[in-house]
Design a protein around this motif. Structure first.
Motif, PDB file in Angstrom:
ATOM      1  N   HIS A  68       0.876  -1.167   0.000  1.00 32.38           N
ATOM      2  CA  HIS A  68       0.000   0.000   0.000  1.00 32.38           C
ATOM      3  C   HIS A  68       0.922   1.227   0.000  1.00 32.38           C
ATOM      4  CE1 HIS A  68      -4.027   1.818   1.457  1.00 32.38           C
ATOM      5  NE2 HIS A  68      -3.315   2.706   0.780  1.00 32.38           N
ATOM      6  N   LEU A  70       1.788   5.058  -0.329  1.00 29.70           N
ATOM      7  CA  LEU A  70       1.166   6.374  -0.143  1.00 29.70           C
ATOM      8  C   LEU A  70       2.101   7.444  -0.697  1.00 29.70           C
ATOM      9  CD1 LEU A  70       0.031   5.691   3.525  1.00 29.70           C
ATOM     10  CD2 LEU A  70      -1.500   5.950   1.560  1.00 29.70           C
ATOM     11  N   CYS A  74       1.895  12.594   1.883  1.00 28.46           N
ATOM     12  CA  CYS A  74       0.807  12.029   2.690  1.00 28.46           C
ATOM     13  C   CYS A  74       0.774  12.622   4.110  1.00 28.46           C
ATOM     14  CB  CYS A  74       1.060  10.516   2.732  1.00 28.46           C
ATOM     15  SG  CYS A  74       0.345   9.617   4.066  1.00 28.46           S
ATOM     16  N   ASP A  75      -0.437  12.891   4.629  1.00 32.16           N
ATOM     17  CA  ASP A  75      -0.527  13.406   6.004  1.00 32.16           C
ATOM     18  C   ASP A  75      -0.832  12.276   6.995  1.00 32.16           C
ATOM     19  OD1 ASP A  75      -3.215  12.883   5.747  1.00 32.16           O
ATOM     20  OD2 ASP A  75      -3.817  14.987   5.637  1.00 32.16           O
ATOM     21  N   THR A  77      -3.331  11.649   8.998  1.00 33.81           N
ATOM     22  CA  THR A  77      -4.673  11.057   8.957  1.00 33.81           C
ATOM     23  C   THR A  77      -4.768   9.993   7.869  1.00 33.81           C
ATOM     24  OG1 THR A  77      -5.505  13.209   9.651  1.00 33.81           O
ATOM     25  CG2 THR A  77      -7.139  11.637   8.838  1.00 33.81           C
ATOM     26  N   THR A  78      -4.205  10.307   6.697  1.00 34.31           N
ATOM     27  CA  THR A  78      -4.235   9.362   5.573  1.00 34.31           C
ATOM     28  C   THR A  78      -3.431   8.105   5.915  1.00 34.31           C
ATOM     29  OG1 THR A  78      -4.302  11.281   4.122  1.00 34.31           O
ATOM     30  CG2 THR A  78      -3.792   9.156   3.094  1.00 34.31           C
ATOM     31  N   ALA A  81      -5.300   6.054   8.473  1.00 37.49           N
ATOM     32  CA  ALA A  81      -6.475   5.422   7.855  1.00 37.49           C
ATOM     33  C   ALA A  81      -6.058   4.170   7.085  1.00 37.49           C
ATOM     34  CB  ALA A  81      -7.188   6.410   6.937  1.00 37.49           C
ATOM     35  N   ALA A  82      -4.928   4.245   6.374  1.00 36.54           N
ATOM     36  CA  ALA A  82      -4.439   3.082   5.624  1.00 36.54           C
ATOM     37  C   ALA A  82      -4.088   1.935   6.577  1.00 36.54           C
ATOM     38  CB  ALA A  82      -3.219   3.468   4.792  1.00 36.54           C
ATOM     39  N   GLN A  85      -7.319   0.483   8.040  1.00 35.72           N
ATOM     40  CA  GLN A  85      -8.025  -0.326   7.036  1.00 35.72           C
ATOM     41  C   GLN A  85      -7.425  -1.737   6.992  1.00 35.72           C
ATOM     42  OE1 GLN A  85      -7.220   0.722   3.023  1.00 35.72           O
ATOM     43  NE2 GLN A  85      -9.187  -0.024   2.208  1.00 35.72           N
TER      44      GLN A  85
END
Lengths: 286, 286
Positions: A68, A70, A74-75, A77-78, A81-82, A85
């Motif tokens: 995955h 990014l 990328c911040d 939060t992102t 979240a990854a 998930q």
């Protein structure tokens, strides 16, 4: 004295065969293929190289692998979240957060977002605590690999004096816990230790994990000591040496890991072993 | 040499005044009174005594105290439900699971049911791991009290060799982490250590936490060592001694905790300090 070579390449090969077979048995029994995901933030060439080596390791034993990736900008939060998930996805058993992260991101925050049961790098505080308390845990791969080498060459630990040089959260401290759990008397020394040579000289087992080329010399060692070298220091283009001065130490030690070819090759196998272990624990709960 | 007395009663009195004042300031600022709950399963006289002493300590500094007493025949589900209820109750800041539990109950399961942020005994793996990793944590009270005594008497630790005798999850191991974080060179020895006297003799700081009366003698100590005694051994009706032989050790040490009156009285104060810390962290999140 000529030291016994603690050969990480030989052990890695044996472990690879063993893990392949266990993964096949696990699949036959549960229907699951152990699945590892790397969450990586783009922009670090060394990370790209390392992630490819993890992919190859996974493919070599029949595990699933996914990346995955990014964007570099990328911040937090992102990123979290990854991680969340993947933590919530029942088809994923192991998650690696590829370090280092760019400077705008918090590694502690990222690790906290991880399901500890999928933390195959053993970075989450819950795994560090479970290790410290003697509970089943996912253990950091590098020190786990060192222990696997000691076991492979049947080096006994109970009542021996183990000296760990270095106190990082990924090597020195978890290694100390592992040695203590196997009933070694345990000393941790570090940059603030006053009499380093004298302390190292007490070790029946000496493990170096500080990142200083040649810090531990043969003159410091007790004759017959067993030496684990976790250092990876690039001293010239393509030339890597450990924290232990091989030339002098290999004449005094009874057994010693080379660099390269010692603790290094075993590390990825420990990652695979953790992923299989995580998959087994998750399958038991499902 | 006549050793300096590391006086736990004096320190406990100072801490009591300090915590009372901080609790009053906290209440004035946030409106909250720090609130501690003990979850106890009936049937152990020593526990009854200890819970009363916690109640008195809380009352002495203006904290709220509640006892959730469960019947001796209580099952695991009931125990964990009581712990979860307190974990979810926003008016409660600290939770103690009174040990030992009766044999039908699992202590690990009970601790796992605890919100780590209210774990004022520092028993939860997450707190053990956060301590090991150098993150803010709720630390077990007994070793925290030992550190408070060293600080009270301005005993420096950086670069000193600290020897911890004992590797329990509640004293030896967390004490080792605390000493290491303060840059001591750290040795942990235990029942399997081959040459205990020799190892103890290296300690600039020696901490004993094994539960064996008089295990550490003056003859083992380096002259001028600082000695922390965590032992509580009842050798005759009403007569309690530590793990250190006071008679001989106090002649060799430069500073030493008596038993009783050393590390013991500070322990409950550390519990109060943890409860106030937990209340402050929870208030920041609210």
């Amino acid at each position: 004295m000529t030291a016994l070579l603690l050969d990480g390449r030989v052990l890695a090969k044996e472990l690879k065969a063993q893990i392949s077979q266990q993964a096949a048995e696990f699949k036959a029994r549960t229907g699951y293929v152990p699945q590892l995901v790397v969450v990586q933030v783009a922009g670090n060439a060394a990370s790209d190289w390392y992630v490819r080596s993890i992919r190859r390791s996974c493919e070599g034993v029949g595990f699933g692998f996914a990346l995955h990736l990014l964007p570099e900008t990328c911040d937090q939060t992102t990123l979290e979240a990854a991680i969340q998930q993947a933590s919530n996805d029942p088809s994923i058993h192991g998650i690696i957060i590829q370090m280092p992260l760019p400077s705008q991101l918090s590694a502690d925050g990222a690790v906290a977002a991880l399901n500890p049961q999928k933390d195959v790098d053993g970075l989450h505080p819950t795994n560090a605590g479970r290790l410290a308390q003697g509970l089943p845990a996912l253990v950091p791969n590098t020190p786990a690999g060192g222990m696997a080498l000691l076991d492979r060459y049947q080096i006994s630990l109970a009542g021996k004096h183990a000296v760990v040089v270095g106190r990082s959260n990924v090597v020195g401290k978890p290694l100390a816990q592992l040695l203590l759990a196997r009933h070694a008397t345990l000393t941790i020394c570090h940059s603030r230790t006053a009499n380093l040579a004298e302390v190292i000289g007490q070790g029946d087992i000496v493990a170096a994990a500080v990142g200083k080329a040649g810090l531990v010399t043969g003159a410091m060692l007790k004759p017959g000591a067993v030496v684990l070298d976790f250092g990876i220091n690039e001293v010239a283009e393509g030339q890597v040496v450990g924290d232990v001065d091989w030339e002098s130490a290999s004449k005094v030690a009874s057994a010693i890991t080379p660099v390269p070819g010692g603790t290094g090759p075993v590390t990825n196998m420990m990652l695979l072993q953790n992923t299989l272990q995580a998959a087994q624990w998750l399958a038991e709960q499902a």
